[in-house]
Structures are given as structure tokens and as C-alpha cells.
Design a protein around this motif. Structure first.
Motif, PDB file in Angstrom:
ATOM      1  N   UNK A 215     -13.586  24.433  13.927  1.00  0.00           N
ATOM      2  CA  UNK A 215     -13.831  23.846  12.604  1.00  0.00           C
ATOM      3  C   UNK A 215     -12.637  23.022  12.160  1.00  0.00           C
ATOM      4  N   UNK A 216     -11.422  23.516  12.466  1.00  0.00           N
ATOM      5  CA  UNK A 216     -10.215  22.822  12.040  1.00  0.00           C
ATOM      6  C   UNK A 216     -10.169  21.423  12.646  1.00  0.00           C
ATOM      7  N   UNK A 217     -10.571  21.317  13.906  1.00  0.00           N
ATOM      8  CA  UNK A 217     -10.582  20.010  14.549  1.00  0.00           C
ATOM      9  C   UNK A 217     -11.514  19.058  13.819  1.00  0.00           C
ATOM     10  N   UNK A 218     -12.698  19.576  13.437  1.00  0.00           N
ATOM     11  CA  UNK A 218     -13.634  18.730  12.703  1.00  0.00           C
ATOM     12  C   UNK A 218     -13.007  18.281  11.393  1.00  0.00           C
ATOM     13  N   UNK A 219     -12.323  19.206  10.734  1.00  0.00           N
ATOM     14  CA  UNK A 219     -11.703  18.873   9.464  1.00  0.00           C
ATOM     15  C   UNK A 219     -10.646  17.786   9.655  1.00  0.00           C
ATOM     16  N   UNK A 220      -9.912  17.886  10.754  1.00  0.00           N
ATOM     17  CA  UNK A 220      -8.890  16.883  11.060  1.00  0.00           C
ATOM     18  C   UNK A 220      -9.509  15.507  11.196  1.00  0.00           C
ATOM     19  N   UNK A 221     -10.678  15.456  11.800  1.00  0.00           N
ATOM     20  CA  UNK A 221     -11.384  14.201  11.995  1.00  0.00           C
ATOM     21  C   UNK A 221     -11.755  13.582  10.645  1.00  0.00           C
ATOM     22  N   UNK A 222     -12.280  14.399   9.731  1.00  0.00           N
ATOM     23  CA  UNK A 222     -12.648  13.898   8.410  1.00  0.00           C
ATOM     24  C   UNK A 222     -11.412  13.465   7.621  1.00  0.00           C
ATOM     25  N   UNK A 223     -10.325  14.214   7.804  1.00  0.00           N
ATOM     26  CA  UNK A 223      -9.093  13.862   7.105  1.00  0.00           C
ATOM     27  C   UNK A 223      -8.616  12.481   7.557  1.00  0.00           C
ATOM     28  N   UNK A 224      -8.782  12.220   8.852  1.00  0.00           N
ATOM     29  CA  UNK A 224      -8.354  10.939   9.392  1.00  0.00           C
ATOM     30  C   UNK A 224      -9.214   9.803   8.824  1.00  0.00           C
ATOM     31  N   UNK A 225     -10.522  10.024   8.790  1.00  0.00           N
ATOM     32  CA  UNK A 225     -11.417   9.016   8.210  1.00  0.00           C
ATOM     33  C   UNK A 225     -11.045   8.734   6.761  1.00  0.00           C
ATOM     34  N   UNK A 226     -10.714   9.817   6.046  1.00  0.00           N
ATOM     35  CA  UNK A 226     -10.353   9.696   4.645  1.00  0.00           C
ATOM     36  C   UNK A 226      -9.121   8.799   4.495  1.00  0.00           C
ATOM     37  N   UNK A 227      -8.134   9.039   5.353  1.00  0.00           N
ATOM     38  CA  UNK A 227      -6.909   8.245   5.293  1.00  0.00           C
ATOM     39  C   UNK A 227      -7.216   6.774   5.568  1.00  0.00           C
ATOM     40  N   UNK A 229     -10.180   5.042   5.476  1.00  0.00           N
ATOM     41  CA  UNK A 229     -11.115   4.297   4.623  1.00  0.00           C
ATOM     42  C   UNK A 229     -10.874   4.429   3.137  1.00  0.00           C
ATOM     43  N   UNK A 230     -10.151   5.450   2.714  1.00  0.00           N
ATOM     44  CA  UNK A 230      -9.946   5.612   1.274  1.00  0.00           C
ATOM     45  C   UNK A 230      -8.482   5.460   0.887  1.00  0.00           C
ATOM     46  N   UNK A 231      -7.635   6.227   1.554  1.00  0.00           N
ATOM     47  CA  UNK A 231      -6.239   6.260   1.125  1.00  0.00           C
ATOM     48  C   UNK A 231      -5.527   4.926   1.352  1.00  0.00           C
ATOM     49  N   UNK A 232      -5.718   4.341   2.526  1.00  0.00           N
ATOM     50  CA  UNK A 232      -5.012   3.085   2.816  1.00  0.00           C
ATOM     51  C   UNK A 232      -5.490   1.945   1.891  1.00  0.00           C
ATOM     52  N   UNK A 234      -6.774   2.209  -0.992  1.00  0.00           N
ATOM     53  CA  UNK A 234      -6.363   2.554  -2.356  1.00  0.00           C
ATOM     54  C   UNK A 234      -4.882   2.241  -2.557  1.00  0.00           C
ATOM     55  N   UNK A 235      -4.072   2.626  -1.600  1.00  0.00           N
ATOM     56  CA  UNK A 235      -2.641   2.359  -1.695  1.00  0.00           C
ATOM     57  C   UNK A 235      -2.390   0.858  -1.780  1.00  0.00           C
ATOM     58  N   UNK A 236      -3.129   0.124  -0.966  1.00  0.00           N
ATOM     59  CA  UNK A 236      -2.996  -1.328  -0.944  1.00  0.00           C
ATOM     60  C   UNK A 236      -3.364  -1.920  -2.308  1.00  0.00           C
ATOM     61  N   UNK A 237      -4.453  -1.413  -2.881  1.00  0.00           N
ATOM     62  CA  UNK A 237      -4.900  -1.896  -4.188  1.00  0.00           C
ATOM     63  C   UNK A 237      -3.849  -1.603  -5.254  1.00  0.00           C
ATOM     64  N   UNK A 238      -3.268  -0.422  -5.197  1.00  0.00           N
ATOM     65  CA  UNK A 238      -2.248  -0.050  -6.177  1.00  0.00           C
ATOM     66  C   UNK A 238      -1.026  -0.949  -6.034  1.00  0.00           C
ATOM     67  N   UNK A 239      -0.667  -1.188  -4.768  1.00  0.00           N
ATOM     68  CA  UNK A 239       0.500  -2.033  -4.504  1.00  0.00           C
ATOM     69  C   UNK A 239       0.276  -3.429  -5.111  1.00  0.00           C
ATOM     70  N   UNK A 240      -0.911  -3.968  -4.886  1.00  0.00           N
ATOM     71  CA  UNK A 240      -1.211  -5.301  -5.429  1.00  0.00           C
ATOM     72  C   UNK A 240      -1.151  -5.296  -6.951  1.00  0.00           C
ATOM     73  N   UNK A 241      -1.636  -4.213  -7.511  1.00  0.00           N
ATOM     74  CA  UNK A 241      -1.653  -4.075  -8.956  1.00  0.00           C
ATOM     75  C   UNK A 241      -0.213  -4.110  -9.492  1.00  0.00           C
ATOM     76  N   UNK A 242       0.670  -3.387  -8.817  1.00  0.00           N
ATOM     77  CA  UNK A 242       2.071  -3.323  -9.246  1.00  0.00           C
ATOM     78  C   UNK A 242       2.772  -4.669  -9.144  1.00  0.00           C
ATOM     79  N   UNK A 243       2.525  -5.337  -8.024  1.00  0.00           N
ATOM     80  CA  UNK A 243       3.285  -6.551  -7.742  1.00  0.00           C
ATOM     81  C   UNK A 243       2.733  -7.798  -8.433  1.00  0.00           C
ATOM     82  N   UNK A 244       1.515  -7.651  -8.969  1.00  0.00           N
ATOM     83  CA  UNK A 244       0.828  -8.766  -9.615  1.00  0.00           C
ATOM     84  C   UNK A 244       1.723  -9.468 -10.646  1.00  0.00           C
TER      85      UNK A 244
END
Ligand code: HEC
Length: 247
Positions: A215-227, A229-232, A234-244
Motif C-alpha cells: 500500500x505504501x508504494x501505491x501511496x508513493x505513486x500518488x504523492x508523486x503525481x500530486x507533486x 500536477x498540483x504542487x509544481x 501551484x508553486x509556479x503560479x505563486x512565484x509569478x504572483x510574487x514577482x509580478x
């Protein structure tokens, strides 16, 4: 920062040491604790050939049933040490008596595949050989002096230890050396079938040592997808917002 580096390198060393398994093994084996039918067969062999002496104190029958979708009727066939599915897999043998009989109490096997390594257990179960000087009639090349009898002798047959052969190649390196076993009494199974039984047992023991791992391996896979498709993004959007406003 320095401390972080030290902690990190200690962690890496610890991982390397545990990966090496701490010692020479006679055979290598890559366990597959996700192979449901193999784990089920391994559980059956364990209950038939091992649970008389060894317990699996930290594994519950119903956990095994859930993880590996074992139907109720099959589960009840496995449970001959208890009648409660919530019960741990205990051995029928009283520990003090066992120590008296074998000179050494059979250890609990829940974590053995992790502590010793799957290769080690696989090698151990393949390496019993006839030895007159032992009370059990056999010795073990992976665990010299082992007080466990060759309980799978009926299946594997009995082998003797021949002369050790060293295959030195031209460069002077030691090539992999096959343990010098020679079968002198046939068992019920062919060598290949016996390897299959041992593989099933080790897969079951590997599952028992880390039931959450699949199960842990499966969770690792989802965590990677999350990073990704969502985290990267989002971070990029925040960065643009700051530097605007800066530009
Ligand atoms: C008749 C009792 C008996 C039975 C049945 C038995 N064992 Fe053992 N086993 C022992 C004893 C005693 C030891 C301790 C050996 C020693 O350290 O000298 C042992 C040790 C082991 C070890 C080494 C553990 C360690 O970390 O040192 C493994 C692995 C093991 N047994 C696996 C099995 C498996 C798998 C089965 C079933 C196929 C099985 N045993 C059946 C008595 C038994």
C-alpha cells in the motif's frame, strides 16, 4: 546545515548496510509480496510445515485475509492454531519445551524476512544437508550448526555437501559459486518445484514482515503525481504572483 549533512550521510550508510543484508548469501532471491497467489500458497505451506514450531506473533489472520482476498472457507482451513480471525498466528509449541528439545527456541518469524533479508531465508531453506554429527541428522550451510530439522526434506529430498568448486575467471575475480550440493535422496518434488515452494514461503514471509508495504508504494505513486500536477504548477503560479509587481 552541517548537522543536516551528517544526519543525511548516516541515513545513507544505514540504508546501504541494510541493503547489503550483512553477510554472504548462497542464493539471491527477489521477493514479490504483491503476488497474491504466491503469498496465499506460502501461507498454506507456513501453516502446514512451520507453524508447529514458529509463531508469527505480529500478523493477524484477518489482516492476511483482507490484504490477499482470501475467502472465508480458505481462511478457516489455514487457521488450525486458533478459531478467531482476529487472532495472531501463534505456534502450538510451548516455548520452554521447544528450547529444551532443540537447544534453541524456534524464533518468531514475523520480521525475519526483513531482519535477515529475503535472500538469506531463501538460501537457508535450500541449504540443509546431511550431517551425521548433528542430532537432527542435518546441518545448514547458510546457518552452520542450525538446530532446526530439515522439515521440507520430504519435498526437497536430502543433499550432501560435495567438494567446493571455485570458478576463477581470467581476471582473477571470483565468479558466482553454486553451493556444492548433491542430491542423494529424491524428494516428492523436482528441484524447480521445490524452488517454487521456497519462493512462495519467502514471499509470504516478506509480506508478513511489512504488510503495509504494498500500500505504501501505491501511496508513493500518488504523492508523486500530486507533486507533479498540483504542487509544481501551484508553486509556479505563486512565484509569478510574487514577482509580478517587481518587474
Ligand atoms: C521442528 C520445529 C521446527 C519447524 C517445524 C520449523 N522450524 Fe524453523 N527453526 C527451528 C529452530 C529450533 C530454529 C533455530 C535454529 C538455530 O538458530 O539454530 C529455527 C530457525 C529458523 C529460521 C532462522 C531464523 C533466524 O533468524 O535465525 C528460519 C528462517 C526458519 N526457522 C524458517 C522456518 C520455516 C520457513 C519453516 C517451515 C517450512 C520452519 N522454520 C519450520 C525449528 C523449526
Amino acid at each position: 546545515m552541517n548537522r543536516l549533512i551528517i544526519a543525511l550521510s548516516m541515513l545513507l550508510t544505514a540504508t546501504a548496510v541494510s541493503a547489503a543484508g550483512g553477510g554472504h548469501v548462497l542464493y539471491t532471491f527477489e521477493p514479490d509480496a504483491k503476488n497474491t497467489s504466491s503469498v496465499q500458497r506460502g501461507a498454506k505451506y507456513f501453516m502446514n510445515y512451520c507453524s508447529g514450531c514458529h509463531s508469527m506473533e505480529y500478523l493477524r489472520f484477518n489482516r492476511l485475509a483482507q490484504d490477499h482476498a482470501i475467502p472465508d472457507d480458505l481462511l478457516s482451513k489455514l487457521m488450525f492454531t486458533t478459531d478467531k480471525p482476529g487472532e495472531h498466528i501463534l505456534s502450538a509449541m510451548p516455548q520452554e519445551k521447544a528450547a529444551e528439545w532443540f537447544g534453541q527456541a524456534p524464533p518468531d518469524l514475523t520480521l525475519t524476512a526483513r531482519l535477515r533479508g529475503a535472500d538469506w531465508v531463501y538460501s537457508f531453506l535450500k541449504s540443509f544437508y546431511l550431517d551425521d554429527s548433528k542430532a537432527t541428522g542435518t546441518n545448514n550451510l547458510q546457518l552452520p550448526g542450525a538446530s532446526m530439522p530439515h522439515v521440507l526434506g520430504g519435498l526437497q529430498g536430502y543433499q550432501v555437501l560435495g567438494e567446493e568448486e571455485h570458478h576463477d575467471d581470467a581476471g582473477g575475480h571470483h565468479g558466482p559459486v553454486e553451493p556444492p550440493f548433491e542430491l542423494v535422496v529424491d524428494g516428492e518434488l523436482s528441484a524447480k518445484e521445490y524452488d517454487g515452494v521456497v519462493a512462495d514461503l519467502v514471499n509470504f514471509m516478506s509480506y508478513a514482515a511489512e504488510p503495509g508495504k504494498a500500500k505504501m508504494h501505491d501511496r508513493g505513486f500518488w504523492a508523486l503525481l500530486y507533486v507533479i500536477f498540483i504542487l509544481i504548477p501551484l508553486t509556479y503560479a505563486i512565484k509569478r504572483e510574487f514577482w509580478k509587481d517587481v518587474h
